[in-house]
Design an enzyme around this catalytic site. Structure first.
Site, PDB file in Angstrom:
ATOM      1  N   HIS A  86       0.941  -1.308   0.036  1.00 23.65           N
ATOM      2  CA  HIS A  86      -0.087   0.099  -0.009  1.00 23.65           C
ATOM      3  C   HIS A  86       0.826   1.138   0.113  1.00 23.65           C
ATOM      4  O   HIS A  86       1.971   1.500  -0.455  1.00 23.65           O
ATOM      5  CB  HIS A  86      -0.950  -0.039   1.156  1.00 23.65           C
ATOM      6  CG  HIS A  86      -1.660  -1.186   1.280  1.00 23.65           C
ATOM      7  ND1 HIS A  86      -2.716  -1.471   0.483  1.00 23.65           N
ATOM      8  CD2 HIS A  86      -1.549  -2.503   1.904  1.00 23.65           C
ATOM      9  CE1 HIS A  86      -3.171  -2.822   0.652  1.00 23.65           C
ATOM     10  NE2 HIS A  86      -2.330  -3.250   1.382  1.00 23.65           N
ATOM     11  N   GLU A 102      -2.098   0.330   7.490  1.00 23.62           N
ATOM     12  CA  GLU A 102      -1.316  -0.872   7.103  1.00 23.62           C
ATOM     13  C   GLU A 102      -0.391   0.096   6.553  1.00 23.62           C
ATOM     14  O   GLU A 102       0.906  -0.683   6.685  1.00 23.62           O
ATOM     15  CB  GLU A 102      -2.208  -1.725   6.405  1.00 23.62           C
ATOM     16  CG  GLU A 102      -1.152  -2.950   5.699  1.00 23.62           C
ATOM     17  CD  GLU A 102      -1.762  -3.816   4.805  1.00 23.62           C
ATOM     18  OE1 GLU A 102      -1.459  -4.683   4.452  1.00 23.62           O
ATOM     19  OE2 GLU A 102      -3.172  -3.514   4.587  1.00 23.62           O
ATOM     20  N   GLU A 104       1.602 -11.924   5.724  1.00 25.58           N
ATOM     21  CA  GLU A 104       0.764 -11.139   6.267  1.00 25.58           C
ATOM     22  C   GLU A 104       1.100 -11.340   7.867  1.00 25.58           C
ATOM     23  O   GLU A 104       0.931 -12.189   8.528  1.00 25.58           O
ATOM     24  CB  GLU A 104      -0.722 -11.961   6.110  1.00 25.58           C
ATOM     25  CG  GLU A 104      -1.216 -11.958   4.633  1.00 25.58           C
ATOM     26  CD  GLU A 104      -1.916 -10.459   4.204  1.00 25.58           C
ATOM     27  OE1 GLU A 104      -1.932  -9.537   5.303  1.00 25.58           O
ATOM     28  OE2 GLU A 104      -2.499 -10.443   3.175  1.00 25.58           O
ATOM     29  N   HIS A 135       2.694  -7.037   4.165  1.00 23.97           N
ATOM     30  CA  HIS A 135       1.360  -6.605   4.287  1.00 23.97           C
ATOM     31  C   HIS A 135       0.868  -7.174   5.686  1.00 23.97           C
ATOM     32  O   HIS A 135       1.620  -7.883   6.279  1.00 23.97           O
ATOM     33  CB  HIS A 135       0.471  -7.532   3.506  1.00 23.97           C
ATOM     34  CG  HIS A 135       0.431  -6.652   1.876  1.00 23.97           C
ATOM     35  ND1 HIS A 135      -0.305  -5.853   1.425  1.00 23.97           N
ATOM     36  CD2 HIS A 135       1.425  -7.210   1.234  1.00 23.97           C
ATOM     37  CE1 HIS A 135      -0.025  -5.642   0.133  1.00 23.97           C
ATOM     38  NE2 HIS A 135       1.072  -6.608  -0.011  1.00 23.97           N
TER      39      HIS A 135
END
Length: 421
Positions: free
Chosen positions: A243, A258, A385, A320
């Site tokens: 992101h 995030e 993640e 992420h």
């Protein structure tokens, strides 16, 4: 009667630093885009502001007209009307009403409170971006697409209701980045299988990274001669902080974004790997969109992949933080593209180091994922993640610098193991 609701409380919760300011603001610009790459498509409107504003919103009794009131805000350069997406949000009209700016949004179908999301972005002096208010309107009447690419989270509580993924706050690329849409069909380039000519192992000497502009000025190579052994020294590793820029990624209960976590972890990891002799390239080094603001989802993701492919990387790691509608769900997982044995090996090596991180809800394992950045990269690639930002306990840990540094150390150790260090 539709609900009348105030967004002020939501905005204060997300970005409390922006509020408590009473001076007048100017609304200087407005952009919009359709996000067809999300689990439920939505239209995103981004208002550029000279200073923070308070806002309220209401939905009409019919549900097809939404009014956003920007308090003590003056129209100063923003368009007074725009035509948008006939299937989601048809149009928006801006008008001055006393000291306030009113924004009237027309939708083809009746929407409810849950179809509307508003959040703010702070002023970015480094990248010369103003304060921004973002309004997302979901498409009504469509079932959400699956946004998990491996095993679904397991809710252990017997009384828990099966939760469905949160729209626009899940990690990885179903929410790539900026407000984006795919305006035209994009040719799909499937990731070559392990025995494809596009992927070949090489034991040649160190390769010199090239400096890749945001949008490559020369064709990106269609093959990568990557190395998988001989230690980490001299290896080219591309890190992709998930992101950034217009896309905050998933947002936690207290407003942690995030993108605010993935970049520091990537920076710590870069320093550690470079100290071990690796050559490390980040897809972004600041809070920016890699391709550019308001690009399509495919363009933004491909821009990240291009950095790895053009630099002939030996490994690509996309970082992420996960999110889920049930705040009790947590844990750590690593995704790889199914069919790539080297990617699976890389995922196992890394997951083995990060899985038991203290304070997180355990090992979610390695999982095959048909993710764009994994599918289109020509070298072993994984997407990690690192916990669930939607879990209050894990969000709290992710705020800590020590947690971010520990994750970086664990990721580095996993890469060392993979390369035989």
């Amino acid at each position: 009667m539709r609900k009348l609701f105030a967004l002020l409380g939501m905005l204060v919760l997300v970005l409390p630093v922006l509020f408590g300011v009473t001076k007048a603001a100017n609304v200087t610009d407005l952009h919009w885009v359709t996000r067809n790459d999300a689990p439920i498509p939505f239209v995103r409107m981004v208002f550029s502001l000279s200073s923070p504003v308070h806002a309220t919103a209401s939905i009409s009794a019919s549900g097809t007209s939404t009014t956003l009131v920007l308090k003590n805000a003056t129209l100063a350069g923003a368009p007074t009307s725009i035509m948008m997406d006939d299937g989601i949000a048809k149009s928006a009209t801006l008008l001055q009403q006393g000291q306030d700016t009113l924004v009237k949004i027309e939708t083809p179908k009746a929407i409810d409170v849950e179809d509307l999301k508003v959040f703010t972005l702070k002023k970015d002096t480094v990248n010369n971006k103003p304060y921004r208010m973002v309004v997302d309107i979901q498409k009504k009447g469509v079932a959400p697409r699956e946004n998990y690419y491996g095993k679904k989270p397991v809710v252990e509580a017997k009384s828990a209701v099966a939760a469905k993924p949160v729209v626009a706050t899940t990690s990885a690329e179903v929410k790539p980045v900026v407000p984006k849409e795919i305006p035209k069909p994009v040719a799909k380039v499937e990731k070559p299988k392990a025995n494809s000519p596009a992927k070949t192992e090489s034991k040649e000497g160190p390769k010199k990274p090239i400096v890749l502009p945001t949008i490559p000025e020369k064709p990106v190579p269609q093959s990568v001669s990557y190395r998988t052994s001989g230690g980490i020294k001299g290896k080219i590793i591309v890190l992709d902080p998930g992101h950034g820029g217009s896309d905050p990624g998933a947002i936690g209960p207290t407003g942690l974004q995030e993108k605010q976590v993935t970049l520091p972890i990537s920076e710590y990891l870069k320093s550690i790997l470079e100290a071990k002799g690796a050559k490390v390239i980040l897809t972004r080094t600041t809070d920016v969109d890699v391709y550019g603001p308001h690009a399509s989802g495919v363009d933004e993701l491909q821009a990240r992949v291009n950095v790895a492919n053009a630099n002939q990387a030996d490994a690509f790691i996309s970082i992420h933080i996960n999110s889920f509608s049930n705040p009790n769900v947590g844990g750590i997982a690593t995704y790889y593209f199914d069919g790539s044995e080297q990617s699976k090996k890389l995922a196992s090596s890394v997951q083995g180091q990060i899985a038991d991180h203290s304070g997180f809800n355990g090992d979610r394992g390695i999982q095959p994922g048909n993710l764009y950045v994994l599918r289109h990269s020509f070298m072993p690639s994984i997407l990690v993640e690192l916990g669930f930002i939607s879990n209050p306990k894990e969000e709290g840990h992710l705020k800590e610098s020590s947690t971010r540094q520990q994750f970086a150390n664990e990721l580095a150790k996993g890469l060392e193991i993979y390369f035989g260090g």
